[in-house]
Write a protein that holds these residues in place. Structure first.
Motif, PDB file in Angstrom:
ATOM      1  N   TYR A 200       0.773  -1.189   0.154  1.00  0.00           N
ATOM      2  CA  TYR A 200      -0.189  -0.019   0.101  1.00  0.00           C
ATOM      3  C   TYR A 200       0.815   1.186  -0.104  1.00  0.00           C
ATOM      4  O   TYR A 200       1.682   1.417   0.790  1.00  0.00           O
TER       5      TYR A 200
ATOM      6  N   ILE B 162       0.790   5.461   0.253  1.00  0.00           N
ATOM      7  CA  ILE B 162       0.131   6.543   0.518  1.00  0.00           C
ATOM      8  C   ILE B 162       1.079   7.579   0.652  1.00  0.00           C
ATOM      9  O   ILE B 162       2.082   7.617   1.163  1.00  0.00           O
TER      10      ILE B 162
ATOM     11  N   HIS C  17       1.054  12.261   1.822  1.00  0.00           N
ATOM     12  CA  HIS C  17       0.360  12.936   2.868  1.00  0.00           C
ATOM     13  C   HIS C  17       0.768  14.326   2.378  1.00  0.00           C
ATOM     14  O   HIS C  17       1.430  15.228   2.916  1.00  0.00           O
TER      15      HIS C  17
ATOM     16  N   THR D  85      -3.961  17.265   3.326  1.00  0.00           N
ATOM     17  CA  THR D  85      -4.601  15.632   3.588  1.00  0.00           C
ATOM     18  C   THR D  85      -4.822  15.855   4.892  1.00  0.00           C
ATOM     19  O   THR D  85      -4.252  16.308   5.934  1.00  0.00           O
TER      20      THR D  85
ATOM     21  N   PRO E 134      -4.914  12.345  -2.259  1.00  0.00           N
ATOM     22  CA  PRO E 134      -4.610  12.774  -0.847  1.00  0.00           C
ATOM     23  C   PRO E 134      -5.703  11.985  -0.042  1.00  0.00           C
ATOM     24  O   PRO E 134      -5.805  12.257   1.328  1.00  0.00           O
ATOM     25  N   LEU E 135      -6.549  11.261  -0.419  1.00  0.00           N
ATOM     26  CA  LEU E 135      -7.771  10.715   0.411  1.00  0.00           C
ATOM     27  C   LEU E 135      -7.847   9.298   0.530  1.00  0.00           C
ATOM     28  O   LEU E 135      -8.113   8.841   1.525  1.00  0.00           O
ATOM     29  N   PHE E 136      -7.100   8.443  -0.244  1.00  0.00           N
ATOM     30  CA  PHE E 136      -6.984   7.060  -0.209  1.00  0.00           C
ATOM     31  C   PHE E 136      -5.525   6.647  -0.408  1.00  0.00           C
ATOM     32  O   PHE E 136      -4.876   7.307  -0.480  1.00  0.00           O
ATOM     33  N   TYR E 137      -5.607   5.137  -0.449  1.00  0.00           N
ATOM     34  CA  TYR E 137      -4.176   4.753  -0.374  1.00  0.00           C
ATOM     35  C   TYR E 137      -4.256   4.020  -1.964  1.00  0.00           C
ATOM     36  O   TYR E 137      -5.201   3.816  -2.793  1.00  0.00           O
TER      37      TYR E 137
ATOM     38  N   TYR F  95      -2.548   0.924  -4.378  1.00  0.00           N
ATOM     39  CA  TYR F  95      -2.385  -0.660  -4.517  1.00  0.00           C
ATOM     40  C   TYR F  95      -2.821  -1.011  -5.859  1.00  0.00           C
ATOM     41  O   TYR F  95      -3.727  -0.356  -6.275  1.00  0.00           O
TER      42      TYR F  95
ATOM     43  N   LEU G  76      -8.346   4.298   7.382  1.00  0.00           N
ATOM     44  CA  LEU G  76      -9.250   5.106   6.845  1.00  0.00           C
ATOM     45  C   LEU G  76     -10.282   5.374   7.957  1.00  0.00           C
ATOM     46  O   LEU G  76     -10.745   6.527   8.349  1.00  0.00           O
TER      47      LEU G  76
ATOM     48  N   ARG H 233      -8.405   7.519  10.524  1.00  0.00           N
ATOM     49  CA  ARG H 233      -8.294   8.999   9.863  1.00  0.00           C
ATOM     50  C   ARG H 233      -9.752   9.893   9.678  1.00  0.00           C
ATOM     51  O   ARG H 233      -9.920  10.766  10.124  1.00  0.00           O
TER      52      ARG H 233
END
Lengths: 291, 424
Positions: free
Chosen positions: A121, A123, A125, A129, A212-215, A217, B246, B249
């Protein structure tokens, strides 16, 4: 009241992001009359390009949006020209071989990305964010709001492009009747390549907005492909306003379903709407609202 | 012309291939056939659970190389990997392929319960010993299966064993009265929630929100808004990795005002959780089945091992820290190595039957603690077969690192409670 307001805001913001991902698919479906099953994988490629631009060039995703879209436009254009376009009209053992080709492309792209970036994953920031606005007991996640604004701008620009420019009119003409468009002097093959590139670039824009919101993969695209497909059917093939409306309806349905019926029902309600549209409004919202 | 050339070429190739078949057979020197001991690995190496499956498998193979058993009784040990793509149907067909096409003698595998259940039922049908690694749904070892062994897995009902003591001694006296229970909607989440509910209620804790959710969703704010409206003092979520990050957060963003958030292992103990949740990870509690600071150590095949040594080696080799999923993979490898060695020591031919008999008698200290495959019944009336029970711990994220905070005698630092989401 705050709960209702929060649910509404969340649904609208989610719907806007769904719309920008779906609008590329609806364009391609409108012109080529096929479902592009590589759409989600191409969105994911855009997200990885954005990741690289962020990590190695320090570009904020909102800045990286433009170079990522350009890159994906070129990838989409070339894929259509040298791969998907090649099997158009060719006799194959099964019908709709273009659809199967897009599926194969999607899977191959995913595996190549997995080899390069692993299954880990990822991510980032970037600034903004995790930033929120709190208003009367409700919360708005700022990257969601920005994503929604960007999505709405793109939908408006695309609508303007299709309605007011010669190239846009050529895209519409090709989607309405390819043979007639050719008779009118439109290079339908080039328009198809262009549309595929444009659709891919818009998918990438949706992916970048999610960064900026999610991961990230390699399989991140699975749920979005399904949503894009639902919105395309909901809004009607090739319709920009239909895609935006479809996105908002799906976002709101999921949000209200999750809040008031339980989180496990959110997506079920989306699919029930999908079924109802197929049964009672096969042309999608486009039939009601026009282009 | 082209056709003619092609025909000639085909005839030549066929003739060349036919010549050796026509030649009189030469007597070849008698070669003793050494059939390798085949160990199959059935893991989620791609798909949504790939991160966990990779860690499971990397650690299991690390155990085989660490304990130096590339040959037993002059038979080479060969490992065959199968990727079940995190899908139950593929998990079953991968198990069948390993058992019938690859003809392995033993299978190690199973991350998610939804994949572990079909793979173990295939193992039972095909008569091949299977060591589970993580898949924790209670019912998987709730039947008297002959060929299925728990290995280091912890049944879902017992993930929180250490947590209950912590809740009784710290959380309830600290003023927690109302709880929100959120759980992902596969076998693991529902099975965990089923065992959590009565234990929360018998402590007088009121469950003010109780719902399953899709762990692959991207926006949990509608659900969390409802949680906020229910005004709980504590949230107990059962989550995988992306949903764990998630949820935390988004709950922080919604200003969910609580005294504690206690994850039920899964994603909350993965090193990536801190990356995904960012600073919001701080003060989050979680149950866990392992921590490198737990003082398990021993000797296997004459080679000394410890939890710390395994962890350091994993970091060196894979450049990331393992969590309990990795330790479970390593412990499964230890159990397999031990069973193979004992089967050999007993003078038996190493085959599926002798491996099964050795696993039946497993009583081994591993990186996960002592694993003994036996039949037992817990206080909730669940029956387990060939099931061990590794100890559990409560960790808390402090300064972006996992620290053991309970049981007190195993604690690496003091716990911080109340642990609100807002003041980090």
């Amino acid at each position: 009241m705050a709960l209702f307001g929060q649910t509404f805001i969340t649904g609208v913001l989610m719907g806007g992001i769904y719309a920008i991902i779906a609008i590329g698919m609806t364009l391609v479906m409108g012109v080529m009359k096929i479902i592009n099953l590589a759409h989600g994988a191409l969105m994911m490629v855009g997200m990885y390009i954005c990741l690289v631009l962020f990590e190695h060039a320090g570009l904020h995703p909102y800045v990286a949006l433009i170079p990522t879209m350009i890159a994906l436009f070129i990838i989409g254009y070339l894929l259509q020209k040298y791969s998907i376009g090649r099997v158009s009209g060719v006799e194959t053992i099964i019908p709709e071989s273009q659809v199967l080709l897009t599926l194969a492309l999607g899977l191959a792209i995913t595996e190549v990305i997995r080899v390069i970036f692993t299954s880990n994953y990822q991510i980032i920031h970037p600034a903004l964010t995790g930033e929120y606005w709190h208003l009367a007991g409700m919360t708005i996640e700022i990257p969601y709001l920005i994503g929604f604004v960007i999505a709405t701008i793109f939908v408006a620009l695309l609508h303007f492009f299709l309605a007011r420019t010669d190239l846009g009119q050529s895209v519409i003409a090709t989607s309405q009747d390819k043979d007639a468009a050719v008779y009118m002097g439109i290079n339908a093959e080039r328009i198809t390549n262009f549309t595929f590139g444009l659709g891919t670039a818009l998918a990438a824009a949706g992916g970048v907005i999610l960064m900026p919101l999610f991961y990230l993969y390699p399989h991140v695209w699975h749920p979005y492909l399904m949503k894009a497909f639902v919105i395309t059917i909901l809004g009607g093939m090739g319709s920009t306003v239909g895609a935006l409306s479809g996105g908002l309806i799906l976002g709101l349905a999921e949000s209200f379903g999750s809040t008031y019926w339980g989180p496990q029902w959110g997506e079920v309600i989306g699919f029930i709407i999908f079924l109802l549209i197929l049964l009672f409004l096969p042309g999608g919202l486009k039939r009601i609202i026009g282009r | 012309m082209k056709k003619g050339l092609l025909s000639i070429l085909v005839v030549c190739v066929v003739a060349l291939l036919a010549i050796p078949a026509c030649a009189p057979a030469k007597p070849s020197p008698a070669k003793p056939s050494v059939e390798p001991i085949k160990v199959g690995m059935n893991f989620s190496l791609t798909g949504s659970k790939a991160k966990f499956g990779e860690m499971n498998m990397n650690s299991a193979t690390l155990a085989f190389s660490d304990f130096g058993i590339d040959r037993i009784n002059d038979r080479p040990v060969k490992i065959t990997e199968e990727d079940n793509r995190s899908e139950p149907a593929t998990a079953k067909s991968a198990e069948e392929k390993l058992a019938t096409a690859n003809k392995v003698d033993l299978i190690i595998g199973g991350y998610s319960s939804s994949c572990t259940e079909p793979m173990t039922s295939a193992a039972e049908d095909l008569g091949i010993p299977h060591i589970i690694v993580t898949g924790s749904k209670d019912a998987i070892t709730g039947k008297p299966l002959e060929w299925v062994f728990s290995g280091p897995r912890v049944p879902a009902s017992h993930y929180g064993d250490a947590m209950w003591e912590f809740i009784d001694e710290v959380i309830i006296p600290g003023g927690v009265k109302k709880v929100a229970l959120l759980y992902e909607m596969t076998d693991w989440g529902t099975s965990s929630a089923k065992s959590l509910r009565p234990k929360l209620e018998e402590r007088g804790l009121e469950i003010v929100y109780d719902s399953k959710y899709n762990s692959e969703a991207t926006d949990f704010k509608p659900m969390l808004s409802k949680v906020k409206a229910a005004d709980p003092d504590m949230v107990i979520p059962v989550s995988y990795l992306t949903d764990a990050g998630l949820l935390v957060r988004q709950a922080t963003g919604l200003e969910l005002d609580i005294l504690a958030w206690i994850g039920q292992a899964g994603g909350y103990t993965m090193p990536e959780f801190a990356e995904l949740a960012g600073k919001d990870a701080n003060l989050i509690f979680s149950t866990t089945n392992w921590n490198p600071k737990a003082a398990w150590e021993g000797t296997l095949n004459g080679i000394k091992w410890s939890g710390k040594k395994y962890s350091d080696e994993y970091v060196e080799k894979y450049d990331t820290e393992p969590d309990y999923h990795g330790a479970q993979g390593y412990a499964a490898g230890q159990i397999a190595v031990d069973a193979l060695l004992r089967a050999a020591e007993a003078g038996n031919t190493i085959n599926r039957e002798s491996i099964r008999d050795a696993l039946d008698n497993t009583d081994l200290t591993t990186v996960m603690g002592v694993i003994k495959h036996h039949k037992w019944t817990d206080e909730m009336g669940h029956h387990y077969y060939h099931q061990g029970l590794p100890p559990t711990y409560v960790i808390q994220w402090q300064d972006m690192a996992q620290e053991v905070v309970w049981p007190e005698d195993a604690a690496s630092v003091d716990y911080i409670f109340p642990a609100p989401l807002l003041e980090q």
